[in-house]
Design a protein around this motif. Structure first.
Motif, short mmCIF file in Angstrom:
data_model
loop_
_atom_site.label_atom_id
_atom_site.label_comp_id
_atom_site.label_asym_id
_atom_site.label_seq_id
_atom_site.Cartn_x
_atom_site.Cartn_y
_atom_site.Cartn_z
N GLN A 1 0.84 -1.19 0.00
CA GLN A 1 0.00 0.00 0.00
C GLN A 1 0.88 1.25 0.00
O GLN A 1 1.83 1.34 0.78
CB GLN A 1 -0.92 0.02 1.22
N LYS B 1 -4.45 6.49 -2.68
CA LYS B 1 -3.79 5.31 -2.12
C LYS B 1 -3.79 4.21 -3.16
O LYS B 1 -4.85 3.87 -3.72
CB LYS B 1 -4.51 4.85 -0.85
N ILE C 1 -3.14 0.27 -3.93
CA ILE C 1 -3.07 -1.04 -3.28
C ILE C 1 -2.73 -2.06 -4.36
O ILE C 1 -3.51 -2.28 -5.30
CB ILE C 1 -4.41 -1.40 -2.61
#
Length: 353
Positions: free
Chosen positions: A213, A242, A244
């Motif tokens: 992450q 973000k 991932i």
């Protein structure tokens, strides 16, 4: 050329024949004449010896008189000077050989040191102990916060092209701006690289986990991902995004997040907002250096909301028990005596009543 003197011998052989006899170059006939003459009177032998002495004395005088003393002196002087020059050349050659030898040794040592320095640069590795967060400053002035159980490795001196560090765990980076030398964070055996010029971001990539992450706080970052076959792709993140990345299937998701909640850990806070319980337990495991085991699979569907700052693990677990009707039990994990790391195991199950 030697001069030939004339000697008069009364009633005897010719003087020239006598001289040739003395010089041992007389003919057989002349030798016979002189021999007869010598036998005639013993006094003739004395005369012959006297003539021989006079002849050789005169010859020696002529040789001495004919010598060139200046030429001889110069010849001797030349020999002495040649000897001095040979001695000087020998000394200079010896010094030169020694100097070249020392210079060669120094060059070889410098070469191997340079090659060693280039091939295997010196690295510094910083580890944050379990349950402890660490802050450090890198050689370029960048600041890094390491979460519990994380490791960061960086060179003593960056190379000419980039500022590369290697992370295992979770870290928050505040990178000093340098457009000529990109800052690169390598994680998961170089399966993913985060490249920035100067910004703030958070990376989580614990060893043994497939999920990586990356959260961008300010500025811009480029993320390069590599699959198991070495094929790569890149994505650019904007602030509050973000990324991932799942290493097992090479799937990347990008979503908007609350940045302050994502980086709260560096201030000793844990923030959860409708977070699935398995993810909550993962954060708690890294933060408190414990392992969790869910005994009732129904708990995997639970979600949790809460904020903890500088709380003991038991206090967090008590909150889970009250808010989510979860029972827990803490037990010491059985470990080999040779292992220096001691972890606790927390068993979770749904409360029966």
């Amino acid at each position: 050329m030697e001069s030939e003197s004339t000697y008069i011998i009364a009633n005897g052989p010719d003087s020239s024949a006598v001289l040739r006899y003395i010089r041992n170059i007389a003919s057989e006939e002349e030798k016979a004449q002189v021999g007869v003459w010598l036998k005639e009177d013993p006094e003739h032998e004395r005369v012959l010896l006297q003539i021989a002495r006079i002849y050789y004395a005169n010859r020696t005088h002529e040789r001495v008189a004919s010598r060139n003393w200046l030429k001889g002196y110069r010849a001797v002087e030349k020999k002495i000077n040649n000897r001095r020059r040979r001695l000087w050349f020998y000394r200079v050659s010896t010094i030169a050989v020694c100097f070249i030898g020392v210079l060669t040794i120094i060059t070889i040592i410098s070469f191997f040191l340079r090659e060693s320095s280039t091939a295997v640069p010196q690295h510094v590795t910083v580890c944050a102990n379990k349950g402890v967060r660490t802050c450090l400053e890198l050689p370029d002035g960048s600041v890094v916060y390491l979460n519990s159980g994380s490791t960061l490795s960086y060179p003593v001196a960056y190379d000419e092209k980039e500022r590369r560090v290697i992370l295992s765990g979770e870290a928050y980076f505040s990178v000093k701006h340098d457009p000529d030398h990109p800052f690169v964070v390598s994680v998961s055996g170089d399966r993913m690289n985060v490249k920035v010029l100067g910004t703030e971001f958070n990376v989580q990539a614990y060893e043994g986990e497939d999920i990586i992450q990356t959260t961008l706080v300010t500025g811009s970052i480029d993320i390069e991902m590599k699959d198991a076959n070495g094929m790569s792709k890149e994505v650019n993140l904007s602030p509050s995004e973000k990324a991932i990345y799942d290493l097992s299937n090479n799937v990347l998701d990008v979503l908007k997040v609350d940045v302050m909640n994502e980086i709260a850990w560096k201030e000793g806070r844990l923030v959860f907002k409708e977070t699935p319980l398995p993810e909550v337990l993962k954060h708690l495991a890294n933060f408190y250096n414990v392992d969790f085991k869910i005994q009732d699979t129904i708990l995997n569907s639970y979600r949790f909301t809460g904020t903890f700052k500088n709380r003991e693990l038991s206090q967090v677990l008590d909150y889970l028990r009250i808010s989510s009707r979860i029972d827990y039990m803490i037990k010491r994990m059985e470990t080999d005596d040779s292992s220096s790391e001691q972890r606790e195991l927390v068993l979770l199950r749904k409360r029966r009543k």
